[in-house]
Write an enzyme that holds these catalytic residues in place. Structure first.
Site, PDB file in Angstrom:
ATOM      1  N   CYS A  28     -11.619  27.172  42.129  1.00 17.83           N
ATOM      2  CA  CYS A  28     -12.137  27.828  43.328  1.00 17.83           C
ATOM      3  C   CYS A  28     -10.997  28.282  44.226  1.00 17.83           C
ATOM      4  O   CYS A  28     -10.973  29.430  44.691  1.00 17.83           O
ATOM      5  CB  CYS A  28     -13.059  26.874  44.087  1.00 17.83           C
ATOM      6  SG  CYS A  28     -13.567  27.484  45.709  1.00 17.83           S
TER       7      CYS A  28
ATOM      8  N   GLU B 180     -17.911  29.370  39.306  1.00 18.42           N
ATOM      9  CA  GLU B 180     -17.546  30.395  40.295  1.00 18.42           C
ATOM     10  C   GLU B 180     -18.150  31.750  39.936  1.00 18.42           C
ATOM     11  O   GLU B 180     -18.716  32.437  40.780  1.00 18.42           O
ATOM     12  CB  GLU B 180     -16.015  30.510  40.384  1.00 18.42           C
ATOM     13  CG  GLU B 180     -15.346  29.435  41.208  1.00 18.42           C
ATOM     14  CD  GLU B 180     -15.728  29.505  42.678  1.00 18.42           C
ATOM     15  OE1 GLU B 180     -16.167  30.577  43.155  1.00 18.42           O
ATOM     16  OE2 GLU B 180     -15.588  28.485  43.360  1.00 18.42           O
TER      17      GLU B 180
END
Length: 636
Positions: free
Chosen positions: A236, A309
């Site tokens: 991330c 993600e």
């Protein structure tokens, strides 16, 4: 004739280092007992045909223009892998899982945000969901800090948690700026819940094959949980840091008119970039003492984080036209998606002519070995090596001269007709080169089964097989796939694709002729030149008799693909062929990196009309890998 033929001379330090590293690698445990590794090509052949040993002087390849011009892209990928010892674990994992980066970049949400025309309601939804995620992120850091045994690690994790809490404050300002009621509770979507549950489960020690936190007897065992947690969180941080910098360079933020300027600036700023590097550094340090099995868990968690993600971005609801992915607005009943692709060095790592040459040489009789009267007469292996070398040298020299002769003295405006006339000269050259190969007899005596086995073991570019498998397996798409290739033997291509479950791909290539499965040395000439390729391109489209509208994509890497690339609605250049760019640019063709090109097209989107393609526009899009093509056409 293909522009890659073996010369088997001593290595040329200018031309051969890159390709030499591709050809020779330890392919098995047995190979390690040799004085040097087994040639890559020999791994395609049956063991009975492989020589027992090799001379100390390694064979090499004369690398004609196509491979030389493609070397930059191959070198980029190769250097990331071969020099990986120079990188920490986090950097290696980021490189390994860049496929998921491309899927995240080409989501409708991110493309619309970057282009500045993302609808406000979609951004509000994203901010609300991201707040759920950030709270889980901060809690995961808190749990990781409790597990960390080292004081420096604890301090680093605490600093990272503070940075997340600051990011939550920024989100609160977004909430106010975008008119979101901070008191209104927003329910987390399934994609958000899936991601946050993954983070918190990992931070709680609920990792497959790992004891729960209550059963961790030693500080070292608890520290492993901290490492696993950071592995799940690092993607991330790195992804957002990368996107922030990427969008900062592609988007004009100076006049303040971009509605998402604050978001881009937040993730491109120095403090966030520093946090991303700090997270990666922490992962490297926490992983130093882990075993190979534990590092496998780290890799798995990192990969899961990257996938979450991409899924999080794809889950954002959009009610607006977008250029990506192509499949999103595809009308199965009224539209047809026609994918065209070159084969050699577009789909493959190694040129097919070199494979055929290797088969010919390895299976050829020795000079003192008698040949049966009832078999096709063949040159000895020594004669073949010499002949291939002469053909290669002649091809390389004449190819370079031909390319130079077709170029206008100065760059001109895009002119497709002038380009066609120029490439007619290249077509004549290619035909003469193929005739020399036939007359030389170097392709005599190849066994069809050997060729098919070589095709089955042929190494394709990373992501290539997966893309075609997804295209063929997508029932919602009305699509067809055609491979147009100069390859001398279509059976080699068909074997390469059928071994990956891609038998439905239509192959348009030259064909070797066989007598009882042994090649005669003759070639049935079908696709020898740029003019042949574009003629086949139009012939295929003309044969579709229904009223469906064809949307065409052509993927290629060389000058031979140039006319087809321009004729397609979307032409995609994979790799970085210098000769292709030189010829194209001199005739006014523009080469635009795909992602900036997508953003520009998205900016031009109007309600009800949002298309990436236009035949003969003079613009081609460049990519570094098949994952970009996959993300553009099919999405996640």
């Amino acid at each position: 004739m293909r522009p890659l033929l073996p010369s088997f001379a001593l290595p040329n330090p200018i031309k051969t280092p890159l390709f030499f590293s591709l050809l020779f690698h330890p392919s098995s445990a047995a190979a390690s007992t040799l004085r040097r590794p087994t040639p890559l090509f020999l791994s395609f052949l049956p063991a009975s045909f492989r020589p027992r040993s090799f001379s100390n002087s390694p064979p090499t390849m004369a690398i004609p223009p196509k491979l030389l011009s493609s070397s930059a892209s191959i070198a980029t990928t190769s250097s990331l892998g071969s020099n990986s010892a120079d990188h920490g674990l986090a950097a290696k994992l980021w490189i390994k899982f860049r496929r998921e980066l491309h899927f995240a970049m080409y989501t409708p949400f991110l493309v619309s945000l970057a282009s500045g025309n993302l609808k406000a309601d979609t951004f509000r939804h994203y901010i609300a969901q991201d707040a759920h995620f950030l709270k889980a992120f901060a809690h995961a850091y808190e749990l990781a800090e409790e597990c960390a045994d080292d004081d420096d690690a604890k301090l680093a994790i605490a600093d990272l948690r503070k940075a997340v809490l600051e990011e939550l404050k920024m989100h609160n300002s977004f909430v106010l700026d975008w008119g979101i009621d901070p008191a209104k509770e927003v329910i987390a979507t399934s994609a958000t819940v899936k991601y946050t549950d993954f983070l918190l489960a990992t931070a709680s020690g609920k990792v497959e094959g790992v004891k729960g936190p209550g059963k961790l007897a030693t500080p070292f065992e608890r520290t492993k949980i901290a490492a696993y947690t950071i592995a799940a969180m690092t993607p991330c941080m790195r992804l957002y840091a990368f996107l922030g910098k990427e969008l900062q360079t592609l988007v004009d933020l100076k006049d303040g008119s971009h509605p998402y300027k604050k978001w881009i600036e937040n993730y491109s700023c120095g403090s966030f970039q520093a946090s991303a590097f700090q997270t990666e550094d922490l992962l490297d340090k926490l992983s130093v003492s882990l075993t190979g099995e534990e590092l496998d868990i780290i890799e798995k968690l990192y990969h899961q984080g990257m996938k979450h993600e991409a899924e999080f971005f794809y889950a954002q609801p959009l009610d607006q036209p977008t250029v990506v992915p192509f499949a999103k607005d595809h009308n199965h009943d009224g539209d047809r998606l026609v994918i065209f692709s070159d084969f050699d060095l577009t789909c493959t790592v190694v040129d097919s002519s070199a494979i055929l040459a290797e088969i010919a040489i390895v299976t050829a009789p020795k000079s003192d070995q008698p040949q049966p009267e009832n078999q096709i007469a063949r040159m000895s292996s020594a004669e073949l090596r010499n002949t291939w070398g002469l053909l290669s040298t002649q091809y390389t020299e004449e190819y370079e001269q031909c390319i130079e002769s077709v170029l206008p003295p100065e760059k001109v405006e895009f002119n497709y007709e002038a380009l066609c006339k120029a490439l007619e000269q290249l077509s004549d050259f290619e035909r003469r080169a193929n005739t020399r190969v036939i007359e030389s007899g170097v392709l005599k005596g190849l066994n069809l089964e050997d060729i098919k086995r070589a095709g089955e073991r042929l190494i394709l570019q990373d992501g290539c097989s997966n893309f075609f498998q997804k295209i063929n397996g997508n029932d919602k798409l009305n699509s067809t796939v055609h491979v147009l290739s100069y390859c001398w033997c279509g059976d080699l291509i068909r074997s390469a694709f059928s071994s990956g479950g891609l038998g439905v791909v239509s192959v348009h290539a030259n064909e070797l002729t066989f007598q009882e499965s042994i090649s005669t040395g003759e070639i049935v000439k079908k696709v020898e030149s740029p003019m042949d390729k574009v003629e086949a391109f139009h012939h295929i489209l003309k044969n579709y008799k229904d009223d469906n509208k064809n949307f065409t994509v052509y993927i290629g890497d060389s000058v031979g693909d140039l006319l087809c690339l321009l004729q397609a609605d979307v032409g995609i250049v994979i790799g970085s062929s210098s000769s292709l760019r030189t010829v194209g640019s001199r005739f006014g063709v523009s080469f635009v990196p795909l992602f900036p090109g997508v953003l520009q097209r998205q900016r031009e989107c109007i309600e009800g009309s949002c298309s990436m393609g236009k035949s003969l526009s003079g613009t081609l899009y460049t990519v570094s890998s098949w994952s970009e093509i996959h993300a553009l056409i099919l999405g996640w």
